[in-house]
Design a protein around this motif. Structure first.
Motif, PDB file in Angstrom:
ATOM      1  N   ARG A 130      -9.669  12.527 -10.976  1.00 24.62           N
ATOM      2  CA  ARG A 130      -9.681  11.276 -11.746  1.00 24.62           C
ATOM      3  C   ARG A 130      -8.436  11.132 -12.621  1.00 24.62           C
ATOM      4  O   ARG A 130      -8.161  10.051 -13.135  1.00 24.62           O
ATOM      5  N   ASP A 131      -7.681  12.239 -12.827  1.00 21.55           N
ATOM      6  CA  ASP A 131      -6.460  12.153 -13.636  1.00 21.55           C
ATOM      7  C   ASP A 131      -5.488  11.128 -13.045  1.00 21.55           C
ATOM      8  O   ASP A 131      -4.678  10.552 -13.766  1.00 21.55           O
ATOM      9  N   GLY A 132      -5.553  10.942 -11.734  1.00 18.70           N
ATOM     10  CA  GLY A 132      -4.633  10.026 -11.075  1.00 18.70           C
ATOM     11  C   GLY A 132      -4.846   8.575 -11.460  1.00 18.70           C
ATOM     12  O   GLY A 132      -4.013   7.727 -11.152  1.00 18.70           O
ATOM     13  N   PHE A 133      -5.950   8.299 -12.122  1.00 19.81           N
ATOM     14  CA  PHE A 133      -6.258   6.927 -12.508  1.00 19.81           C
ATOM     15  C   PHE A 133      -6.171   6.784 -14.021  1.00 19.81           C
ATOM     16  O   PHE A 133      -6.894   6.008 -14.633  1.00 19.81           O
ATOM     17  N   SER A 134      -5.246   7.550 -14.577  1.00 16.43           N
ATOM     18  CA  SER A 134      -5.049   7.565 -16.020  1.00 16.43           C
ATOM     19  C   SER A 134      -4.358   6.280 -16.471  1.00 16.43           C
ATOM     20  O   SER A 134      -3.428   5.797 -15.817  1.00 16.43           O
ATOM     21  N   PRO A 135      -4.750   5.751 -17.615  1.00 11.23           N
ATOM     22  CA  PRO A 135      -4.033   4.600 -18.164  1.00 11.23           C
ATOM     23  C   PRO A 135      -2.627   4.954 -18.640  1.00 11.23           C
ATOM     24  O   PRO A 135      -1.853   4.053 -18.985  1.00 11.23           O
ATOM     25  N   LEU A 136      -2.281   6.256 -18.632  1.00  9.34           N
ATOM     26  CA  LEU A 136      -0.921   6.652 -19.028  1.00  9.34           C
ATOM     27  C   LEU A 136       0.110   6.280 -17.967  1.00  9.34           C
ATOM     28  O   LEU A 136       1.311   6.278 -18.240  1.00  9.34           O
ATOM     29  N   ILE A 137      -0.345   6.020 -16.735  1.00 12.39           N
ATOM     30  CA  ILE A 137       0.579   5.640 -15.659  1.00 12.39           C
ATOM     31  C   ILE A 137       0.171   4.287 -15.078  1.00 12.39           C
ATOM     32  O   ILE A 137      -0.163   4.161 -13.905  1.00 12.39           O
ATOM     33  N   PRO A 138       0.205   3.255 -15.923  1.00 13.73           N
ATOM     34  CA  PRO A 138      -0.266   1.934 -15.496  1.00 13.73           C
ATOM     35  C   PRO A 138       0.566   1.331 -14.367  1.00 13.73           C
ATOM     36  O   PRO A 138       0.069   0.521 -13.594  1.00 13.73           O
ATOM     37  N   TRP A 139       1.842   1.749 -14.274  1.00  9.73           N
ATOM     38  CA  TRP A 139       2.722   1.215 -13.242  1.00  9.73           C
ATOM     39  C   TRP A 139       2.258   1.623 -11.838  1.00  9.73           C
ATOM     40  O   TRP A 139       2.665   1.012 -10.849  1.00  9.73           O
ATOM     41  N   SER A 140       1.401   2.653 -11.741  1.00  7.05           N
ATOM     42  CA  SER A 140       0.888   3.077 -10.430  1.00  7.05           C
ATOM     43  C   SER A 140      -0.343   2.276 -10.011  1.00  7.05           C
ATOM     44  O   SER A 140      -0.956   2.575  -8.990  1.00  7.05           O
ATOM     45  N   HIS A 141      -0.689   1.250 -10.820  1.00 11.01           N
ATOM     46  CA  HIS A 141      -1.833   0.395 -10.503  1.00 11.01           C
ATOM     47  C   HIS A 141      -3.084   1.220 -10.192  1.00 11.01           C
ATOM     48  O   HIS A 141      -3.621   1.167  -9.078  1.00 11.01           O
ATOM     49  N   PRO A 142      -3.577   1.960 -11.161  1.00 13.63           N
ATOM     50  CA  PRO A 142      -4.738   2.817 -10.920  1.00 13.63           C
ATOM     51  C   PRO A 142      -6.020   2.048 -10.630  1.00 13.63           C
ATOM     52  O   PRO A 142      -7.023   2.657 -10.264  1.00 13.63           O
ATOM     53  N   ASP A 143      -5.975   0.719 -10.771  1.00 13.81           N
ATOM     54  CA  ASP A 143      -7.168  -0.072 -10.449  1.00 13.81           C
ATOM     55  C   ASP A 143      -7.191  -0.492  -8.976  1.00 13.81           C
ATOM     56  O   ASP A 143      -8.157  -1.122  -8.531  1.00 13.81           O
ATOM     57  N   TYR A 144      -6.135  -0.195  -8.220  1.00 15.43           N
ATOM     58  CA  TYR A 144      -6.087  -0.609  -6.818  1.00 15.43           C
ATOM     59  C   TYR A 144      -7.120   0.169  -6.002  1.00 15.43           C
ATOM     60  O   TYR A 144      -7.287   1.373  -6.176  1.00 15.43           O
ATOM     61  N   PRO A 145      -7.814  -0.500  -5.076  1.00 13.05           N
ATOM     62  CA  PRO A 145      -8.823   0.185  -4.259  1.00 13.05           C
ATOM     63  C   PRO A 145      -8.207   1.294  -3.407  1.00 13.05           C
ATOM     64  O   PRO A 145      -6.985   1.387  -3.287  1.00 13.05           O
ATOM     65  N   LEU A 146      -9.074   2.087  -2.797  1.00  9.96           N
ATOM     66  CA  LEU A 146      -8.630   3.386  -2.283  1.00  9.96           C
ATOM     67  C   LEU A 146      -8.801   3.609  -0.784  1.00  9.96           C
ATOM     68  O   LEU A 146      -8.796   4.764  -0.346  1.00  9.96           O
ATOM     69  N   LEU A 147      -8.925   2.567   0.026  1.00 12.30           N
ATOM     70  CA  LEU A 147      -9.122   2.840   1.449  1.00 12.30           C
ATOM     71  C   LEU A 147      -7.972   3.674   2.009  1.00 12.30           C
ATOM     72  O   LEU A 147      -8.185   4.717   2.643  1.00 12.30           O
ATOM     73  N   LEU A 148      -6.749   3.216   1.785  1.00 16.69           N
ATOM     74  CA  LEU A 148      -5.595   3.924   2.346  1.00 16.69           C
ATOM     75  C   LEU A 148      -5.416   5.311   1.723  1.00 16.69           C
ATOM     76  O   LEU A 148      -5.327   6.309   2.464  1.00 16.69           O
ATOM     77  N   PRO A 149      -5.368   5.446   0.386  1.00 18.68           N
ATOM     78  CA  PRO A 149      -5.183   6.783  -0.181  1.00 18.68           C
ATOM     79  C   PRO A 149      -6.295   7.759   0.185  1.00 18.68           C
ATOM     80  O   PRO A 149      -6.017   8.923   0.465  1.00 18.68           O
ATOM     81  N   ALA A 150      -7.539   7.296   0.177  1.00 16.76           N
ATOM     82  CA  ALA A 150      -8.649   8.211   0.454  1.00 16.76           C
ATOM     83  C   ALA A 150      -8.660   8.632   1.921  1.00 16.76           C
ATOM     84  O   ALA A 150      -8.982   9.782   2.233  1.00 16.76           O
ATOM     85  N   ALA A 151      -8.296   7.711   2.818  1.00 17.38           N
ATOM     86  CA  ALA A 151      -8.227   8.092   4.241  1.00 17.38           C
ATOM     87  C   ALA A 151      -7.137   9.130   4.458  1.00 17.38           C
ATOM     88  O   ALA A 151      -7.330  10.125   5.170  1.00 17.38           O
ATOM     89  N   ILE A 152      -5.982   8.922   3.831  1.00 11.69           N
ATOM     90  CA  ILE A 152      -4.871   9.886   3.946  1.00 11.69           C
ATOM     91  C   ILE A 152      -5.282  11.232   3.370  1.00 11.69           C
ATOM     92  O   ILE A 152      -5.064  12.286   3.988  1.00 11.69           O
ATOM     93  N   ALA A 153      -5.901  11.211   2.179  1.00 11.52           N
ATOM     94  CA  ALA A 153      -6.321  12.462   1.541  1.00 11.52           C
ATOM     95  C   ALA A 153      -7.347  13.199   2.389  1.00 11.52           C
ATOM     96  O   ALA A 153      -7.380  14.441   2.412  1.00 11.52           O
ATOM     97  N   HIS A 154      -8.199  12.437   3.082  1.00  5.58           N
ATOM     98  CA  HIS A 154      -9.211  13.048   3.958  1.00  5.58           C
ATOM     99  C   HIS A 154      -8.545  13.857   5.063  1.00  5.58           C
ATOM    100  O   HIS A 154      -8.928  15.009   5.343  1.00  5.58           O
TER     101      HIS A 154
END
Lengths: 474, 133
Positions: A149-173
């Motif tokens: 969950r650290d990856g969705f920290s408000p300290l890195i707002p430029w990474s758009h931590p609110d964006y949904p996760l189909l692509l990242p989660a599939a890659i991580a899988h």
């Protein structure tokens, strides 16, 4: 070996989902396979994210269980499927058909060559969003372990931590199988979405309209230079375009099924898949939520103009037609709500309501957007075509080839849904907290490309118009 | 029973051929714009490879600060540092007990609260900020 196993389980689970809902055993193998790629990756992403939430880590076991469940559900159904009716496609002169096939082969060859060269030259993607958003989120999901969950920290707002996760989660899988964050995985996933979109466009048009429309539509998409370029960037726009297209194609397949065979109890499989596809679109990018809402709004608007308020001409209550779609999208929508509520910080677009209202009431923002669109002609030249932009070519083609065109309800709903989505994009630009011209320059082309495969699909469903059929006298 | 045969008017055939030709014109652009050489990607050198040794000296989780150069390239350098150091969160602030310094071109004047812990070479440094909250 591990990667091959992951790919097999991913594809198999996607194929089983599609086949579970498929109305008949048929030669729609390419259509089902292209849908299976997207649905498999979507399911893989959901499984990984849910697994992360519950602290799971033995992905091979989890995936085997999921695939086994799907197989157990599919096998009893398999024997009850019925054969496909024959295609009533118009007959082409042989030389014309060979020309079409040759053109498609050239287009496919060029596209494959360019896509492979781009992937080899830029294995980490091109442009910033791949390493700043999508692959970064994948790294946090995979490498973060219990601290993902650290990856969705408000300290890195430029990474758009609110964006949904189909692509990242599939890659991580997939990385979970490999044990390390291999950069070839996002590149391959991007490639698969890119060419599955083409395969889906071809096979859906072939099923609904015939091989001529299928080949023409595929040529138009394969020879859109910016579509190929964006596919190699490893952004989420091409996966989103896949799910937009899949949703609309499945809605039309449902309609086609009813018109061929009439409404039968339980014959709502395509609607379920369409709902699932719309859900996956929303899980891919926030624009997918807008698309889903646009579809839900478009349907009652179109139906409002029908004389019979309660039943479709097929005799099926209209509520029954929409319910499977919504029920299929619901689980993924709940997942998105969970993600937005309990994982991601608030998004940047809707943070200050007072400022949003001020921008909505500012006519200068509207005129800036319209002036930019008019001066750049971005809505026409977004594909970076050589010679004449494809939208203009298609308009001319539609005019010259005018013939009988039956505009059915599902087509109207689809067009209205795309129009509402575009309108939504316009409103997003009005309220954007970013510099308006910067936001337009760096995103408008991608928004057009999200809708482009669907636009080609709807176009070639009706164009060329059907010529008059005459019986052949022996 | 005879299958009905649809007649394609000549204008449809000509229009379709013209459509195909105009689409095929873009194939030249597609081929021309395809990269000529493989693996010209600068990202690994600016991210994973650049910070590989530094990453081994940092904790596996948590938040560290970041200070870099100013200028047009600075933002991209910061994003690539975060990409390389994930799952560590890299906050573009010196208000952390550990602060990464990233100076590919030249090191500017540093805030007085930063004390050098280690120089990893090539403009990659690790600082401590004992006054950080």
């Amino acid at each position: 070996m591990a990667l091959a196993l992951a790919a097999c389980l991913c594809f198999a689970s996607g194929f089983l989902i599609v086949s579970l809902a498929w109305e008949r055993q048929s030669s729609d193998l390419l259509l089902r396979a292209s849908l299976a790629v997207g649905f498999g990756l979507g399911l893989f992403s959901v499984v990984f994210f849910v697994g992360r939430v519950f602290g799971l880590s033995h992905w091979i076991t989890v995936d085997f269980v999921v695939t086994a469940i799907l197989l157990a559900a599919y096998l009893p159904r398999r024997n009850r499927l019925s054969p496909t009716p024959s295609n009533t496609e118009q007959i082409l002169p042989p030389w014309f058909r060979h020309t079409l096939i040759a053109a498609l082969a050239i287009a496919l060859g060029c596209a494959l060559y360019a896509a492979v060269r781009r992937a080899l030259a830029h294995p980490h993607g091109d442009g910033w969003d791949a390493f700043a958003i999508w692959n970064l989120h994948a790294r946090f999901l995979f490498l973060g372990g219990p601290h993902w969950r650290d990856g969705f920290s408000p300290l890195i707002p430029w990474s758009h931590p609110d964006y949904p996760l189909l692509l990242p989660a599939a890659i991580a899988h997939f990385w979970g199988y490999l044990g390390h964050d291999d950069p070839s995985v996002p590149a391959v996933v991007g490639f698969l979405f890119e060419f599955s979109t083409v395969a889906l466009l071809f096979s859906a048009l072939a099923r609904l309209r015939g091989s001529t429309s299928a080949m023409l539509g595929s040529i138009a998409l394969l020879l859109t230079p910016s579509f190929l370029e964006l596919g190699a960037w490893q952004y989420a726009d091409i996966p989103l375009s896949f799910f937009f297209l899949a949703t609309l194609a499945l809605l039309h397949l449902q309609d086609d099924e009813h018109s061929r065979l009439g409404a039968r109890p339980g014959s709502l499989g395509f609607l379920v898949l369409a709902g699932l596809s719309a859900g996956f679109a929303a899980w891919t990018k926030n624009e997918g939520v807008l698309f889903l809402c646009s579809l839900v709004i478009a349907r009652p608007v179109i139906l409002l103009f029908r004389r019979d308020a309660s039943n479709d001409p097929s005799g099926e209550p209209r509520a029954r037609q929409i319910a499977p779609f919504l029920l299929a999208a619901a689980p993924i929508f709940l997942l998105i709500i969970y993600f937005k509520r309990f994982v991601a910080p608030p998004g940047d677009l809707f943070s200050a309501l007072g400022t949003i209202l001020h921008r909505l009431l500012d006519p200068a923002r509207y005129s800036t957007i319209l002036h930019w669109m008019w001066s750049t002609k971005a809505f026409v030249v977004f594909g970076q075509w050589a010679l004449i932009p494809a939208p203009l070519v298609m308009l001319g083609y539609a005019f010259i080839t005018r013939g009988k065109r039956r505009i059915d309800r599902t087509f109207r709903i689809s067009v209205l849904a795309l129009a509402l989505t575009l309108a939504g994009y316009f409103v997003i630009y009005v309220i954007t907290p970013y510099d308006l011209l910067w936001h337009l320059r760096f995103s408008f082309v991608r928004l057009c490309l999200q809708l482009w495969p669907s636009a080609i699909f709807l176009f070639f469903l009706k164009v060329p118009g059907r010529p008059d059929a005459t019986a052949n006298a022996s | 029973m005879e299958q009905p045969v649809a007649k394609f008017p000549l204008r449809v055939i000509i229009a379709t051929l013209a459509f195909i030709l105009l689409c095929l014109a873009s194939s030249i652009r597609i081929l021309r714009d395809a990269p000529a050489h493989a693996n010209t990607d600068p990202i690994p050198n600016l991210s994973d490879l650049r910070f590989a040794v530094l990453k081994t000296a940092l904790p596996q989780q948590g938040v560290v600060g970041y200070i870099g150069e100013s200028g047009n390239a600075a933002l991209g350098q910061y994003y690539l540092a975060q990409y390389a150091l994930a799952p560590l969160v890299v906050d573009r602030s010196t208000n952390h007990s550990l602060v990464i310094g990233n100076f590919p071109m030249a090191q500017p004047a540093l805030p007085p609260e930063l004390h050098l812990v280690k120089d990893f070479g090539n403009g990659v440094l690790l600082f401590a900020n004992e006054g950080a909250r």
